[in-house]
Design a protein around this motif. Structure first.
Motif, PDB file in Angstrom:
ATOM      1  N   ARG A  91      -2.839   7.822  -6.463  1.00 55.83           N
ATOM      2  CA  ARG A  91      -2.825   6.573  -7.229  1.00 55.83           C
ATOM      3  C   ARG A  91      -4.229   6.168  -7.652  1.00 55.83           C
ATOM      4  O   ARG A  91      -4.445   5.715  -8.774  1.00 55.83           O
ATOM      5  CB  ARG A  91      -2.201   5.447  -6.402  1.00 55.83           C
ATOM      6  CG  ARG A  91      -0.720   5.584  -6.212  1.00 55.83           C
ATOM      7  CD  ARG A  91      -0.211   4.372  -5.436  1.00 55.83           C
ATOM      8  NE  ARG A  91       1.166   4.559  -5.043  1.00 55.83           N
ATOM      9  CZ  ARG A  91       1.590   4.603  -3.789  1.00 55.83           C
ATOM     10  NH1 ARG A  91       0.758   4.452  -2.788  1.00 55.83           N
ATOM     11  NH2 ARG A  91       2.863   4.768  -3.530  1.00 55.83           N
ATOM     12  N   ILE A  92      -5.177   6.314  -6.723  1.00 55.48           N
ATOM     13  CA  ILE A  92      -6.568   5.961  -7.039  1.00 55.48           C
ATOM     14  C   ILE A  92      -7.092   6.875  -8.135  1.00 55.48           C
ATOM     15  O   ILE A  92      -7.726   6.416  -9.086  1.00 55.48           O
ATOM     16  CB  ILE A  92      -7.447   6.043  -5.770  1.00 55.48           C
ATOM     17  CG1 ILE A  92      -7.096   4.912  -4.810  1.00 55.48           C
ATOM     18  CG2 ILE A  92      -8.930   5.997  -6.131  1.00 55.48           C
ATOM     19  CD1 ILE A  92      -7.706   5.068  -3.433  1.00 55.48           C
ATOM     20  N   TYR A 101     -11.454   0.147  -5.353  1.00 60.11           N
ATOM     21  CA  TYR A 101     -10.629   1.148  -6.036  1.00 60.11           C
ATOM     22  C   TYR A 101     -11.385   1.815  -7.191  1.00 60.11           C
ATOM     23  O   TYR A 101     -11.221   3.005  -7.430  1.00 60.11           O
ATOM     24  CB  TYR A 101      -9.310   0.523  -6.515  1.00 60.11           C
ATOM     25  CG  TYR A 101      -8.214   0.679  -5.496  1.00 60.11           C
ATOM     26  CD1 TYR A 101      -7.101   1.452  -5.752  1.00 60.11           C
ATOM     27  CD2 TYR A 101      -8.306   0.073  -4.254  1.00 60.11           C
ATOM     28  CE1 TYR A 101      -6.101   1.610  -4.816  1.00 60.11           C
ATOM     29  CE2 TYR A 101      -7.311   0.216  -3.307  1.00 60.11           C
ATOM     30  CZ  TYR A 101      -6.216   0.993  -3.591  1.00 60.11           C
ATOM     31  OH  TYR A 101      -5.230   1.151  -2.647  1.00 60.11           O
ATOM     32  N   ARG A 118       3.986   0.280  -3.192  1.00 56.92           N
ATOM     33  CA  ARG A 118       3.747  -0.614  -4.330  1.00 56.92           C
ATOM     34  C   ARG A 118       4.949  -1.520  -4.585  1.00 56.92           C
ATOM     35  O   ARG A 118       5.172  -1.986  -5.704  1.00 56.92           O
ATOM     36  CB  ARG A 118       3.394   0.154  -5.609  1.00 56.92           C
ATOM     37  CG  ARG A 118       2.064   0.857  -5.591  1.00 56.92           C
ATOM     38  CD  ARG A 118       0.919  -0.110  -5.314  1.00 56.92           C
ATOM     39  NE  ARG A 118      -0.381   0.462  -5.555  1.00 56.92           N
ATOM     40  CZ  ARG A 118      -1.112   1.120  -4.650  1.00 56.92           C
ATOM     41  NH1 ARG A 118      -0.649   1.279  -3.436  1.00 56.92           N
ATOM     42  NH2 ARG A 118      -2.286   1.601  -4.951  1.00 56.92           N
ATOM     43  N   GLU A 129      -1.895   7.663  -1.861  1.00 59.75           N
ATOM     44  CA  GLU A 129      -2.866   6.642  -2.267  1.00 59.75           C
ATOM     45  C   GLU A 129      -4.032   7.278  -3.019  1.00 59.75           C
ATOM     46  O   GLU A 129      -4.512   6.733  -4.008  1.00 59.75           O
ATOM     47  CB  GLU A 129      -3.366   5.865  -1.040  1.00 59.75           C
ATOM     48  CG  GLU A 129      -4.041   4.581  -1.384  1.00 59.75           C
ATOM     49  CD  GLU A 129      -3.154   3.607  -2.140  1.00 59.75           C
ATOM     50  OE1 GLU A 129      -3.714   2.802  -2.904  1.00 59.75           O
ATOM     51  OE2 GLU A 129      -1.915   3.616  -2.004  1.00 59.75           O
ATOM     52  N   ARG A 181      -5.864   5.949 -11.393  1.00 54.25           N
ATOM     53  CA  ARG A 181      -6.145   4.530 -11.639  1.00 54.25           C
ATOM     54  C   ARG A 181      -4.866   3.715 -11.806  1.00 54.25           C
ATOM     55  O   ARG A 181      -4.698   2.947 -12.758  1.00 54.25           O
ATOM     56  CB  ARG A 181      -7.068   4.357 -12.830  1.00 54.25           C
ATOM     57  CG  ARG A 181      -8.422   4.992 -12.566  1.00 54.25           C
ATOM     58  CD  ARG A 181      -9.345   4.851 -13.714  1.00 54.25           C
ATOM     59  NE  ARG A 181     -10.571   5.605 -13.416  1.00 54.25           N
ATOM     60  CZ  ARG A 181     -11.739   5.281 -13.871  1.00 54.25           C
ATOM     61  NH1 ARG A 181     -11.885   4.252 -14.655  1.00 54.25           N
ATOM     62  NH2 ARG A 181     -12.775   6.008 -13.549  1.00 54.25           N
ATOM     63  N   LEU A 223      -3.231  -1.823  -8.473  1.00 55.21           N
ATOM     64  CA  LEU A 223      -3.741  -2.203  -7.157  1.00 55.21           C
ATOM     65  C   LEU A 223      -2.607  -2.752  -6.297  1.00 55.21           C
ATOM     66  O   LEU A 223      -1.696  -3.407  -6.815  1.00 55.21           O
ATOM     67  CB  LEU A 223      -4.805  -3.285  -7.285  1.00 55.21           C
ATOM     68  CG  LEU A 223      -6.109  -2.932  -7.975  1.00 55.21           C
ATOM     69  CD1 LEU A 223      -6.993  -4.162  -8.080  1.00 55.21           C
ATOM     70  CD2 LEU A 223      -6.822  -1.829  -7.229  1.00 55.21           C
ATOM     71  N   LEU A 229     -13.738   4.215  -5.467  1.00 52.39           N
ATOM     72  CA  LEU A 229     -13.000   5.361  -4.929  1.00 52.39           C
ATOM     73  C   LEU A 229     -12.481   6.273  -6.030  1.00 52.39           C
ATOM     74  O   LEU A 229     -12.393   7.491  -5.836  1.00 52.39           O
ATOM     75  CB  LEU A 229     -11.843   4.878  -4.048  1.00 52.39           C
ATOM     76  CG  LEU A 229     -12.242   4.290  -2.703  1.00 52.39           C
ATOM     77  CD1 LEU A 229     -11.018   3.723  -1.995  1.00 52.39           C
ATOM     78  CD2 LEU A 229     -12.921   5.328  -1.830  1.00 52.39           C
ATOM     79  N   SER A 230     -12.139   5.708  -7.188  1.00 56.79           N
ATOM     80  CA  SER A 230     -11.628   6.553  -8.275  1.00 56.79           C
ATOM     81  C   SER A 230     -12.695   7.525  -8.765  1.00 56.79           C
ATOM     82  O   SER A 230     -12.377   8.578  -9.310  1.00 56.79           O
ATOM     83  CB  SER A 230     -11.122   5.691  -9.438  1.00 56.79           C
ATOM     84  OG  SER A 230     -12.198   5.104 -10.135  1.00 56.79           O
ATOM     85  N   LEU A 266     -11.155  -5.677  -3.655  1.00 54.59           N
ATOM     86  CA  LEU A 266     -10.175  -4.589  -3.741  1.00 54.59           C
ATOM     87  C   LEU A 266     -10.357  -3.798  -5.036  1.00 54.59           C
ATOM     88  O   LEU A 266     -10.350  -2.560  -5.032  1.00 54.59           O
ATOM     89  CB  LEU A 266      -8.762  -5.167  -3.659  1.00 54.59           C
ATOM     90  CG  LEU A 266      -7.600  -4.191  -3.607  1.00 54.59           C
ATOM     91  CD1 LEU A 266      -7.631  -3.391  -2.308  1.00 54.59           C
ATOM     92  CD2 LEU A 266      -6.283  -4.960  -3.708  1.00 54.59           C
ATOM     93  N   ILE A 281       0.844  -1.206   0.000  1.00 49.78           N
ATOM     94  CA  ILE A 281       0.000   0.000   0.000  1.00 49.78           C
ATOM     95  C   ILE A 281       0.872   1.246   0.000  1.00 49.78           C
ATOM     96  O   ILE A 281       0.625   2.189  -0.747  1.00 49.78           O
ATOM     97  CB  ILE A 281      -0.950   0.011   1.220  1.00 49.78           C
ATOM     98  CG1 ILE A 281      -2.017  -1.076   1.082  1.00 49.78           C
ATOM     99  CG2 ILE A 281      -1.609   1.384   1.383  1.00 49.78           C
ATOM    100  CD1 ILE A 281      -2.838  -1.290   2.337  1.00 49.78           C
TER     101      ILE A 281
END
Length: 166
Positions: free
Chosen positions: A142-143, A113, A28, A139, A146, A149, A116-117, A109, A25
């Motif tokens: 990153r979300i 994601y 990565r 994070e 996209r 994961l 959340l995106s 997961l 997390i």
């Protein structure tokens, strides 16, 4: 070996899986030593129980299948190593449940994601903060874009579910 010692090896594997998930997390990246330590715990456990070659064989098959997924761009290299090591650390009869649990956790997961995106806003630059706020900001970034994961989270969840089913 006493059942307490077996439980200690399982607990060590669980702690290493949680560390791998948190590290994935945050960065990565999953250090190679984590997969080696999990593999070692699995080999020691199965050597004592009496079936190390069966466990290693199943772990190798899972590793090869995961390596093919890496070649197609579906998994990261650290995930392949972690998945192979986790496959050696569980009982050979639990390989199927492990892979199903990892797949389900990976699906959850991915849905999380994706959701959340659509919900999070792009982070704005601000003053330097502590570790956790910076981690959360990274994070969110990153979300938002996209990014990949942290699949070690799914591997850890599946491993914990398989090691400690109830």
């Amino acid at each position: 070996m006493q059942s307490g010692s077996i439980y200690c090896l399982d607990a060590a594997v669980a702690a290493l899986l949680v560390f791998a998930a948190l590290r994935d997390i945050a960065t990565r990246l999953v250090p190679n030593w984590v997969s080696v330590a999990i593999l070692t715990c699995g080999i020691v456990l199965h050597t004592v129980i009496g079936n190390p070659f069966t466990a290693i064989g199943w772990g190798l098959l899972v590793f090869i299948a995961a390596a093919l997924m890496w070649k197609r761009g579906w998994l990261g290299g650290a995930d392949v190593k972690l998945l192979g090591a986790a496959s050696v650390a569980v009982a050979p009869a639990d390989i199927g449940p492990l892979l199903i649990a990892i797949s389900l956790a990976g699906g959850v997961l991915a849905v999380l994601y994706i959701a959340l995106s659509r919900l999070v806003r792009r982070p704005v630059a601000g003053p330097r903060q502590g570790f956790l706020p910076r981690l959360l900001k990274a994070e969110i970034w990153r979300i938002h874009r996209r990014g990949p994961l942290p699949y070690a989270v799914a591997i850890a969840a599946g491993g914990l579910f398989t090691l400690f089913p109830s």
